[in-house]
Design a protein around this motif. Structure first.
Motif, PDB file in Angstrom:
ATOM      1  N   UNK A  11       5.369 -14.831 -53.835  1.00 35.26           N
ATOM      2  CA  UNK A  11       3.932 -15.416 -54.344  1.00 35.26           C
ATOM      3  C   UNK A  11       3.494 -16.514 -53.784  1.00 35.26           C
ATOM      4  N   UNK A  12       3.002 -16.731 -52.540  1.00 33.95           N
ATOM      5  CA  UNK A  12       2.631 -17.943 -51.819  1.00 33.95           C
ATOM      6  C   UNK A  12       1.044 -18.409 -51.944  1.00 33.95           C
ATOM      7  N   UNK A  13       0.183 -17.321 -52.300  1.00 40.66           N
ATOM      8  CA  UNK A  13      -1.091 -17.545 -52.239  1.00 40.66           C
ATOM      9  C   UNK A  13      -1.419 -18.605 -53.239  1.00 40.66           C
ATOM     10  N   UNK A  14      -2.442 -19.528 -52.810  1.00 42.70           N
ATOM     11  CA  UNK A  14      -2.818 -20.708 -53.733  1.00 42.70           C
ATOM     12  C   UNK A  14      -3.918 -21.592 -53.252  1.00 42.70           C
ATOM     13  N   UNK A  15      -4.665 -22.351 -53.979  1.00 42.35           N
ATOM     14  CA  UNK A  15      -5.629 -23.118 -53.735  1.00 42.35           C
ATOM     15  C   UNK A  15      -5.518 -24.429 -54.109  1.00 42.35           C
ATOM     16  N   UNK A  16      -5.785 -25.521 -53.526  1.00 42.08           N
ATOM     17  CA  UNK A  16      -5.611 -26.719 -54.031  1.00 42.08           C
ATOM     18  C   UNK A  16      -6.970 -27.640 -54.809  1.00 42.08           C
ATOM     19  N   UNK A  17      -6.822 -28.858 -55.299  1.00 34.66           N
ATOM     20  CA  UNK A  17      -7.715 -29.649 -55.849  1.00 34.66           C
ATOM     21  C   UNK A  17      -7.277 -31.060 -56.047  1.00 34.66           C
TER      22      UNK A  17
ATOM     23  N   UNK B 103       2.768 -24.777 -64.130  1.00 30.62           N
ATOM     24  CA  UNK B 103       2.637 -23.245 -64.958  1.00 30.62           C
ATOM     25  C   UNK B 103       3.372 -22.433 -64.086  1.00 30.62           C
ATOM     26  N   UNK B 104       3.443 -22.626 -62.772  1.00 29.46           N
ATOM     27  CA  UNK B 104       4.013 -21.634 -61.961  1.00 29.46           C
ATOM     28  C   UNK B 104       5.562 -21.887 -62.269  1.00 29.46           C
TER      29      UNK B 104
ATOM     30  N   UNK C 227      -5.862 -12.360 -54.768  1.00 28.60           N
ATOM     31  CA  UNK C 227      -5.266 -12.503 -55.931  1.00 28.60           C
ATOM     32  C   UNK C 227      -5.784 -12.550 -57.379  1.00 28.60           C
ATOM     33  N   UNK C 228      -6.997 -13.070 -57.141  1.00 27.91           N
ATOM     34  CA  UNK C 228      -7.844 -12.972 -58.700  1.00 27.91           C
ATOM     35  C   UNK C 228      -8.519 -11.713 -59.119  1.00 27.91           C
TER      36      UNK C 228
ATOM     37  N   UNK D  49      -0.055 -15.168 -59.339  1.00 22.46           N
ATOM     38  CA  UNK D  49       1.415 -14.870 -59.609  1.00 22.46           C
ATOM     39  C   UNK D  49       1.567 -13.846 -60.528  1.00 22.46           C
ATOM     40  N   UNK D  50       0.829 -13.785 -61.649  1.00 18.95           N
ATOM     41  CA  UNK D  50       1.098 -12.685 -62.710  1.00 18.95           C
ATOM     42  C   UNK D  50       0.393 -11.356 -62.185  1.00 18.95           C
ATOM     43  N   UNK D  51      -0.703 -11.412 -61.469  1.00 19.21           N
ATOM     44  CA  UNK D  51      -1.241 -10.161 -61.002  1.00 19.21           C
ATOM     45  C   UNK D  51      -0.275  -9.426 -59.939  1.00 19.21           C
TER      46      UNK D  51
END
Length: 249
Positions: free
Chosen positions: A76-82, A148-149, A54-55, A105-107
């Protein structure tokens, strides 16, 4: 029309975390589901696994255009944490997390909108987080991305409602997934860490992947045809109830 029979769904990040459950839930309701993931090898029937990052815009567009012949639902479920405070994460990590969690999400939305506009049941569901609104410690970067999401979800709902595309998000609390279990196991005192996570929810436990998936299916389906611009909390009560302390015995 009941359930998701005959609809076509795309779920990003559907091979790990809450993703597999989130992808299988619409399939159980009759939808044809394609999973977009960096590592789709573990995706099994009836799901269709497609490799996508997704990047990377070209990767997303290629995957979205494949196989299904159209799209009715985008999750839109893809994501990473920090983890860390605002001073802990270097710029490179900020760029990486926001690139995946927000621009991802935008892409996918950008690639999916043309077929969504041709659907009679078009719906986008973004996976947000209680971190967008609850002010969790040691989650500055992750919270900024999920905030932001949440804002993006509302903006897209306004932009596309007259095109027949509904846009909502689900705000999960910490889910009891293998990834979270691994984090707990790595703590100095796993039982104390789990107890602390449970205690910050009025319901007294982590949420389950099945509960998050059920919320996604509801928002995605025709039964929620009048729902758009909504954030549905699945967080054990973190965003709402404020309980009095339990009386001491």
């Amino acid at each position: 029309m009941t359930g998701l029979s005959g609809l076509r769904a795309v779920v990003t990040g559907g091979a790990s975390g809450i993703g597999p459950t989130t992808a299988r839930a619409p399939a159980a309701q009759g939808a044809r589901v394609a999973v977009l993931d960096l590592a789709p090898d573990g995706v099994t029937d009836p799901l269709l696994g497609l490799r996508a990052d997704v990047s990377d815009d070209a990767s997303v567009r290629t995957a979205v255009a494949a196989e299904l012949g159209g799209i009715d639902i985008l999750v839109d479920n893809a994501g990473i944490g920090a983890a860390g405070t605002a001073e802990d994460n270097p710029d490179e990590q900020w760029h990486r997390v926001l690139d995946v969690d927000v621009l991802g999400v935008v892409r996918t939305t950008r690639a999916a909108l043309p077929p969504l506009r041709r659907s009679a049941h078009a719906s986008i569901v973004d996976t947000c987080s209680v971190a967008a609104t609850a002010g969790l410690p040691q989650r500055a970067l992750y919270s900024a991305g999920k905030g932001a999401v949440r804002a993006l979800t509302l903006a897209m709902a306004a932009d596309h409602v007259r095109e027949g595309v509904r846009v909502n998000c689900v705000d999960p609390g910490t889910a009891d997934t293998p990834w979270v279990v691994r984090l707990l196991d790595a703590a100095d005192d796993p039982e104390a860490e789990r107890a602390a996570l449970n205690a910050r929810r009025p319901m007294g436990r982590l949420v389950t992947a099945d509960e998050v998936a059920a919320a996604v299916v509801h928002l995605a389906g025709p039964a929620a045809a009048s729902v758009t611009g909504t954030a549905l909390a699945v967080d054990g009560g973190m965003q709402g109830p404020r309980l009095r302390p339990e009386p001491r015995s």
